[in-house]
Design a protein around this motif. Structure first.
Motif, PDB file in Angstrom:
ATOM      1  N   PHE A  62      10.077  -5.181  -9.481  1.00 35.16           N
ATOM      2  CA  PHE A  62       8.306  -4.587  -8.223  1.00 35.16           C
ATOM      3  C   PHE A  62       8.450  -4.008  -6.899  1.00 35.16           C
ATOM      4  O   PHE A  62       8.316  -3.627  -6.573  1.00 35.16           O
ATOM      5  N   GLU A  63       9.933  -4.974  -6.218  1.00 37.04           N
ATOM      6  CA  GLU A  63      10.090  -5.135  -4.757  1.00 37.04           C
ATOM      7  C   GLU A  63      10.598  -3.885  -4.382  1.00 37.04           C
ATOM      8  O   GLU A  63       9.973  -2.575  -4.033  1.00 37.04           O
ATOM      9  N   ALA A  64      11.591  -2.919  -5.690  1.00 39.30           N
ATOM     10  CA  ALA A  64      12.212  -1.839  -4.988  1.00 39.30           C
ATOM     11  C   ALA A  64      11.264  -0.226  -5.607  1.00 39.30           C
ATOM     12  O   ALA A  64      11.110   0.416  -4.361  1.00 39.30           O
ATOM     13  N   LEU A 105       7.681  -1.018  -5.126  1.00 38.82           N
ATOM     14  CA  LEU A 105       6.870  -1.433  -4.297  1.00 38.82           C
ATOM     15  C   LEU A 105       7.875  -0.675  -3.010  1.00 38.82           C
ATOM     16  O   LEU A 105       6.041   0.080  -2.469  1.00 38.82           O
ATOM     17  N   HIS A 106       8.592  -1.161  -2.342  1.00 44.75           N
ATOM     18  CA  HIS A 106       9.479  -0.611  -1.526  1.00 44.75           C
ATOM     19  C   HIS A 106       8.910   1.217  -1.730  1.00 44.75           C
ATOM     20  O   HIS A 106       8.738   1.451   0.325  1.00 44.75           O
ATOM     21  N   GLU A 107       8.668   2.177  -2.378  1.00 47.50           N
ATOM     22  CA  GLU A 107       8.701   3.234  -2.320  1.00 47.50           C
ATOM     23  C   GLU A 107       7.409   3.688  -1.738  1.00 47.50           C
ATOM     24  O   GLU A 107       7.024   4.639  -1.964  1.00 47.50           O
ATOM     25  N   LEU A 108       6.753   3.057  -3.013  1.00 46.93           N
ATOM     26  CA  LEU A 108       5.208   3.224  -2.628  1.00 46.93           C
ATOM     27  C   LEU A 108       4.090   3.185  -1.717  1.00 46.93           C
ATOM     28  O   LEU A 108       3.088   3.706  -0.624  1.00 46.93           O
ATOM     29  N   LEU A 109       4.371   1.758  -1.163  1.00 45.11           N
ATOM     30  CA  LEU A 109       3.670   1.097   0.020  1.00 45.11           C
ATOM     31  C   LEU A 109       4.793   0.096   0.465  1.00 45.11           C
ATOM     32  O   LEU A 109       3.941  -1.068   0.000  1.00 45.11           O
ATOM     33  N   PRO A 110       5.535   0.375   1.467  1.00 45.09           N
ATOM     34  CA  PRO A 110       6.193  -1.028   1.908  1.00 45.09           C
ATOM     35  C   PRO A 110       5.135  -1.964   2.699  1.00 45.09           C
ATOM     36  O   PRO A 110       4.793  -1.739   3.633  1.00 45.09           O
ATOM     37  N   GLN A 163      -4.604   0.443  -0.790  1.00 47.26           N
ATOM     38  CA  GLN A 163      -3.347  -0.625  -1.360  1.00 47.26           C
ATOM     39  C   GLN A 163      -3.605  -1.236  -2.248  1.00 47.26           C
ATOM     40  O   GLN A 163      -2.064  -1.423  -2.572  1.00 47.26           O
ATOM     41  N   GLN A 164      -4.713  -2.114  -2.235  1.00 47.39           N
ATOM     42  CA  GLN A 164      -4.453  -3.102  -4.059  1.00 47.39           C
ATOM     43  C   GLN A 164      -4.360  -1.855  -5.255  1.00 47.39           C
ATOM     44  O   GLN A 164      -3.166  -2.579  -6.000  1.00 47.39           O
ATOM     45  N   SER A 175      -0.972  -0.634  -8.651  1.00 51.54           N
ATOM     46  CA  SER A 175       0.089   0.642  -9.551  1.00 51.54           C
ATOM     47  C   SER A 175       1.922   0.488  -9.328  1.00 51.54           C
ATOM     48  O   SER A 175       2.621   0.540 -10.605  1.00 51.54           O
ATOM     49  N   ALA A 176       2.320  -0.051  -8.832  1.00 52.64           N
ATOM     50  CA  ALA A 176       4.024  -0.770  -8.834  1.00 52.64           C
ATOM     51  C   ALA A 176       3.779  -2.071  -9.416  1.00 52.64           C
ATOM     52  O   ALA A 176       5.130  -2.310 -10.346  1.00 52.64           O
ATOM     53  N   LEU A 177       3.176  -2.923  -9.754  1.00 55.01           N
ATOM     54  CA  LEU A 177       2.962  -3.623 -10.775  1.00 55.01           C
ATOM     55  C   LEU A 177       3.223  -3.075 -12.061  1.00 55.01           C
ATOM     56  O   LEU A 177       4.438  -3.783 -13.349  1.00 55.01           O
ATOM     57  N   LYS A 178       2.701  -2.455 -12.024  1.00 55.44           N
ATOM     58  CA  LYS A 178       3.040  -1.417 -13.759  1.00 55.44           C
ATOM     59  C   LYS A 178       4.295  -1.156 -14.086  1.00 55.44           C
ATOM     60  O   LYS A 178       4.745  -0.750 -15.451  1.00 55.44           O
ATOM     61  N   LEU A 179       4.132   0.055 -12.899  1.00 48.85           N
ATOM     62  CA  LEU A 179       5.068   1.243 -12.796  1.00 48.85           C
ATOM     63  C   LEU A 179       7.083   0.231 -13.225  1.00 48.85           C
ATOM     64  O   LEU A 179       7.771   0.100 -13.746  1.00 48.85           O
TER      65      LEU A 179
END
Length: 361
Positions: free
Chosen positions: A204-206, A208-213, A274-275, A280-284
């Protein structure tokens, strides 16, 4: 495995559908009310035996049909066929897998892993813990084979303890038996959940960093009872208050995922756009981890991708989807808003829904 054939009959406002989706990106456009979301709903019902739009499947049956019948075929050697049928006057759903009847929903879900991103996905941030538990357990279920048995036994023991709590007089002997059962399997369930979370948090951290730091965003797992005490002790000492309430107040049924920025809930700090990116980051990340741990991929269903995402973030999101090498069904009203979000080397199949009929572009 991607879906290579879809046949739907009697589903809402969709005409009889025969679709050969691409193994990668499938974009489905059309006016509001044309049947785009119904197509996603059909795939969801095919893999989960339930709808994301209604709790009663009979409401998904078109008004002049006696049943909704859904068939799909997964690519493979050999291919795998699956089917779901719900008659309007039937009490139960009929599920088939490679012609075999009487299939459990858990086996169907295991065969066709699905991830849904739609407006309701915001419940992961702003809704009750139940949505986040379901999200967490989806991941554990697909990578830990022993999860389902532990989860099933926890539910059984919890049901019996709650029934005893509501009796006029507690049968102490029976209560102790079910508390020991509940405590044992709850500890097992917690180990599986916490072990999965240790791996998921990194993915998730990786992502999210790509989508929205976002600086200061944390994701934590709460198991549902005091981390310093065993659940059996908690249950025994909480009997009186649980009896007053009529249900078990602590245990894995109260587990939660907590997303915070500093000391505040993330939903209180983030904009709507942002939400959507965090969800999306959680699902991806779940799809990414599934492939990493098992070699399997899930099918993504994304309803109205363009909503609340600007052009730049839309392109970043689509870039991540392409990197996952999974099958994706995406709906939207405007063709260009979807088609222009992909890099030139990405193969994209275009479909259009008009008055309930699916057309290939």
């Amino acid at each position: 495995m991607p879906l290579e054939r879809l046949n739907f009959l009697g589903l809402r406002n969709l005409a009889a559908l025969d679709m050969r989706p691409a193994p990668g990106i499938n974009l489905v456009t059309g006016a509001n009310g044309s049947g785009k979301t119904s197509l996603l709903e059909g795939v969801h019902m095919l893999g989960m035996a339930r709808s994301f739009r209604t709790q009663k499947l009979k409401h998904a049956i078109t008004h002049d049909a006696d049943a909704v019948t859904l068939h799909g075929r997964l690519a493979g050697d050999p291919p795998v066929s699956l089917g779901v049928r719900r008659a309007r006057d039937a009490a139960e759903l009929e599920i088939r897998l490679d012609g075999e009847r009487g299939i459990r929903v858990a086996r169907l879900a295991e065969t066709l892993p699905l991830q849904l991103i739609n407006p309701d996905a915001f419940r992961l941030l702003e809704g009750a813990p139940a949505a986040r538990r379901e999200f967490l357990d989806w991941g554990v279920f697909h990578v830990k084979h022993e999860f389902f048995e532990a989860w099933r036994r926890v539910r059984r023991a919890l049901k019996h303890r709650n029934a005893l709590l509501r009796h006029d007089r507690i049968d102490l002997r029976s209560m102790r038996v079910w508390e020991q059962e509940l405590a044992h399997w709850s500890e097992q369930l917690d180990l599986l959940r916490s072990g999965y979370m240790a791996q998921f948090a990194k993915a998730f951290e990786a992502t999210l960093h790509e989508l929205l730091p976002l600086s200061g965003l944390s994701l934590r797992y709460y198991r549902g009872w005091d981390k310093q005490r065993g659940l059996l002790d908690v249950l025994e000492n909480g009997r009186d208050t649980d009896r007053q309430m009529g249900f078990t107040q602590q245990g894995p049924q109260r587990a939660d995922l907590r997303l915070r920025i500093g000391k505040r809930a993330a939903v209180e700090e983030l904009s709507r756009g942002q939400q959507k990116l965090v969800v999306s980051a959680l699902k991806l990340a779940q799809g990414r981890l599934l492939e990493e741990l098992t070699g399997r991929t899930c099918v993504y269903l994304i309803d109205d991708l363009a909503a609340e995402l600007d052009v730049s973030h839309r392109r970043i999101f689509c870039h991540w989807l392409a990197r996952l090498h999974c099958q994706v069904f995406i709906t939207g009203v405007e063709r260009d808003a979807l088609a222009n979000a992909w890099q030139s080397e990405t193969d994209v199949a275009m479909f259009h829904v008009e008055h309930g009929r699916l057309l290939t572009e």
